[in-house]
Design a protein around this motif. Structure first.
Motif, short mmCIF file in Angstrom:
data_model
loop_
_atom_site.label_atom_id
_atom_site.label_comp_id
_atom_site.label_asym_id
_atom_site.label_seq_id
_atom_site.Cartn_x
_atom_site.Cartn_y
_atom_site.Cartn_z
N ALA A 48 0.83 -1.22 0.00
CA ALA A 48 0.00 0.00 0.00
C ALA A 48 0.86 1.27 0.00
CB ALA A 48 -0.93 0.00 1.20
N LYS A 49 2.09 1.19 0.51
CA LYS A 49 2.98 2.35 0.59
C LYS A 49 3.77 2.60 -0.70
CE LYS A 49 3.64 2.08 5.58
NZ LYS A 49 4.58 1.73 6.66
N VAL A 50 3.71 1.68 -1.64
CA VAL A 50 4.44 1.86 -2.90
C VAL A 50 3.83 3.05 -3.65
CG1 VAL A 50 4.97 0.83 -5.15
CG2 VAL A 50 5.16 -0.55 -3.07
N PRO A 51 4.65 3.97 -4.13
CA PRO A 51 4.12 5.13 -4.85
C PRO A 51 3.22 4.73 -6.02
CG PRO A 51 6.45 5.43 -4.40
CD PRO A 51 6.11 4.02 -4.00
N GLY A 52 2.05 5.36 -6.09
CA GLY A 52 1.10 5.11 -7.16
C GLY A 52 0.05 4.06 -6.86
N VAL A 53 0.23 3.28 -5.79
CA VAL A 53 -0.74 2.22 -5.45
C VAL A 53 -2.03 2.85 -4.92
CG1 VAL A 53 -1.23 0.31 -3.87
CG2 VAL A 53 0.95 0.41 -5.06
N LYS A 54 -3.15 2.40 -5.48
CA LYS A 54 -4.47 2.88 -5.02
C LYS A 54 -5.22 1.82 -4.23
CE LYS A 54 -5.05 6.05 -8.89
NZ LYS A 54 -5.73 6.28 -10.16
N THR A 55 -5.10 0.56 -4.64
CA THR A 55 -5.86 -0.53 -4.02
C THR A 55 -4.97 -1.76 -3.85
OG1 THR A 55 -7.82 0.24 -5.21
CG2 THR A 55 -7.97 -1.92 -4.18
N VAL A 56 -5.11 -2.42 -2.69
CA VAL A 56 -4.42 -3.69 -2.44
C VAL A 56 -5.46 -4.66 -1.91
CG1 VAL A 56 -2.63 -4.89 -1.13
CG2 VAL A 56 -2.24 -2.54 -1.87
N VAL A 57 -5.55 -5.83 -2.54
CA VAL A 57 -6.51 -6.86 -2.13
C VAL A 57 -5.78 -8.18 -1.97
CG1 VAL A 57 -8.60 -8.13 -2.76
CG2 VAL A 57 -8.39 -5.71 -3.38
N HIS A 58 -6.00 -8.82 -0.82
CA HIS A 58 -5.40 -10.14 -0.58
C HIS A 58 -6.34 -11.17 -1.18
CE1 HIS A 58 -3.61 -13.16 2.54
NE2 HIS A 58 -3.14 -13.34 1.32
N GLU A 59 -5.97 -11.73 -2.32
CA GLU A 59 -6.85 -12.64 -3.05
C GLU A 59 -6.77 -14.08 -2.58
OE1 GLU A 59 -6.01 -11.96 -7.26
OE2 GLU A 59 -7.89 -10.84 -7.30
N ASP A 60 -5.57 -14.53 -2.22
CA ASP A 60 -5.37 -15.92 -1.81
C ASP A 60 -4.13 -15.96 -0.93
OD1 ASP A 60 -5.78 -18.62 -1.65
OD2 ASP A 60 -5.07 -19.10 -3.66
N ASN A 61 -3.81 -17.14 -0.39
CA ASN A 61 -2.66 -17.25 0.52
C ASN A 61 -1.41 -16.55 -0.02
OD1 ASN A 61 -4.04 -18.79 2.42
ND2 ASN A 61 -3.60 -20.68 1.32
N GLU A 62 -1.11 -16.79 -1.28
CA GLU A 62 0.13 -16.29 -1.87
C GLU A 62 -0.07 -15.07 -2.77
OE1 GLU A 62 2.84 -19.47 -3.42
OE2 GLU A 62 1.06 -20.69 -3.12
N TYR A 63 -1.31 -14.73 -3.09
CA TYR A 63 -1.54 -13.73 -4.13
C TYR A 63 -2.20 -12.45 -3.61
CZ TYR A 63 -0.22 -17.31 -7.40
OH TYR A 63 0.49 -18.27 -8.09
N TRP A 64 -1.67 -11.33 -4.12
CA TRP A 64 -2.16 -10.00 -3.79
C TRP A 64 -2.45 -9.29 -5.10
CZ3 TRP A 64 -2.41 -8.50 1.39
CH2 TRP A 64 -1.84 -9.41 2.28
N ALA A 65 -3.61 -8.66 -5.18
CA ALA A 65 -3.96 -7.87 -6.36
C ALA A 65 -3.72 -6.40 -6.03
CB ALA A 65 -5.41 -8.10 -6.73
N VAL A 66 -3.06 -5.70 -6.96
CA VAL A 66 -2.71 -4.30 -6.72
C VAL A 66 -3.17 -3.47 -7.91
CG1 VAL A 66 -0.82 -2.68 -6.33
CG2 VAL A 66 -0.70 -4.98 -5.36
N ASP A 67 -3.82 -2.35 -7.62
CA ASP A 67 -4.26 -1.42 -8.66
C ASP A 67 -3.57 -0.08 -8.45
OD1 ASP A 67 -5.68 -1.57 -10.95
OD2 ASP A 67 -7.63 -1.17 -10.07
N GLY A 68 -3.30 0.59 -9.55
CA GLY A 68 -2.69 1.91 -9.48
C GLY A 68 -1.58 2.07 -10.49
N ASP A 69 -1.08 3.27 -10.61
CA ASP A 69 -0.01 3.58 -11.54
C ASP A 69 1.32 3.40 -10.81
OD1 ASP A 69 1.41 4.43 -13.71
OD2 ASP A 69 1.11 6.57 -13.31
N CYS A 70 1.74 2.15 -10.68
CA CYS A 70 2.96 1.84 -9.92
C CYS A 70 3.88 0.95 -10.75
CB CYS A 70 2.60 1.17 -8.60
SG CYS A 70 1.51 -0.24 -8.77
N HIS A 71 5.08 0.77 -10.26
CA HIS A 71 6.10 0.00 -10.97
C HIS A 71 6.21 -1.40 -10.36
CE1 HIS A 71 9.88 -1.01 -12.94
NE2 HIS A 71 9.70 0.06 -13.72
N GLY A 72 6.34 -2.42 -11.20
CA GLY A 72 6.45 -3.80 -10.74
C GLY A 72 7.68 -4.05 -9.88
N LYS A 73 8.79 -3.41 -10.24
CA LYS A 73 10.01 -3.59 -9.45
C LYS A 73 9.82 -3.08 -8.03
CE LYS A 73 14.95 -2.59 -9.36
NZ LYS A 73 16.09 -1.92 -10.01
#
Length: 197
Positions: free
Chosen positions: A148-173
């Motif tokens: 959530a603190k990554v610049p450009g992130v608007k939404t973070v959703v915990h989808e499954d044990n290992e997976y997180w969905a992230v929305d926003g204008d952010c960089h993968g690295k």
């Protein structure tokens, strides 16, 4: 089949039984029964205490051994590289790399695909290990807050044990770096025994 007295519980109960007989003998008249009673209480009672202590220590060691070992010198050392993928649906893949990286506990990647509901999908492999208890709560909170603190992130959703969905204008690295630091912080605390399972 194992004889009951050769089991840990059988040994403890057998020792306690002889200690109880010793206590009974202490209440008898005469020097010989009292001496035998004292020796029985000291020898068998002490033996029972030692057996209880030994079993307790063995269980503690088993709990420690059950913790997954990080076994990597890359804790705190986060290197992220863009991966080449031959898939028309995948736009970008960023992955944590390292020579001593434990992929099962430190494998982290961010994938940007065409047509997904969210901009990025972040995979944190150690989520498969931390499914319940205090460690799972701490792990999920750390990953969520870091992403959530990554610049450009608007939404973070915990989808499954290992997976997180992230929305926003952010960089993968940046997503992989943030998740890696959070992941390693929890792993170090877990290895130190800071969480009850």
């Amino acid at each position: 089949m194992k004889h009951f007295l050769s089991t840990p519980l059988g040994s403890i109960l057998g020792s306690l039984l002889f200690a109880v007989v010793g206590i009974f003998l202490l209440n008898q008249t005469g020097l010989v029964p009292k001496v035998i009673g004292v020796l029985s209480v000291l020898f068998f009672g002490g033996g029972a205490l030692l057996l209880i202590w030994r079993n307790y220590m063995q269980r503690q060691k088993q709990k420690e051994d059950a913790r997954p070992c990080i076994c990597a010198s890359s804790i705190g050392d986060v290197m992220v590289e863009k991966q080449n993928v031959n898939d028309d649906e995948v736009l970008e893949v960023w992955e944590r790399v390292g020579t001593n990286l434990n992929k099962s506990l430190q494998g982290i990647s961010a994938i940007k695909s065409i047509g997904d509901e969210f901009e990025w999908s972040v995979m944190v492999s150690s989520g498969e290990f931390f499914r319940s208890g205090d460690v799972a709560t701490a792990f999920n909170n750390e990953i969520y807050q870091s992403l959530a603190k990554v610049p450009g992130v608007k939404t973070v959703v915990h989808e499954d044990n290992e997976y997180w969905a992230v929305d926003g204008d952010c960089h993968g690295k940046a997503l992989v770096e943030a998740a890696s630091l959070a992941n390693d912080a929890v792993l170090l605390k877990y290895q130190a025994g800071d969480f009850d399972q």
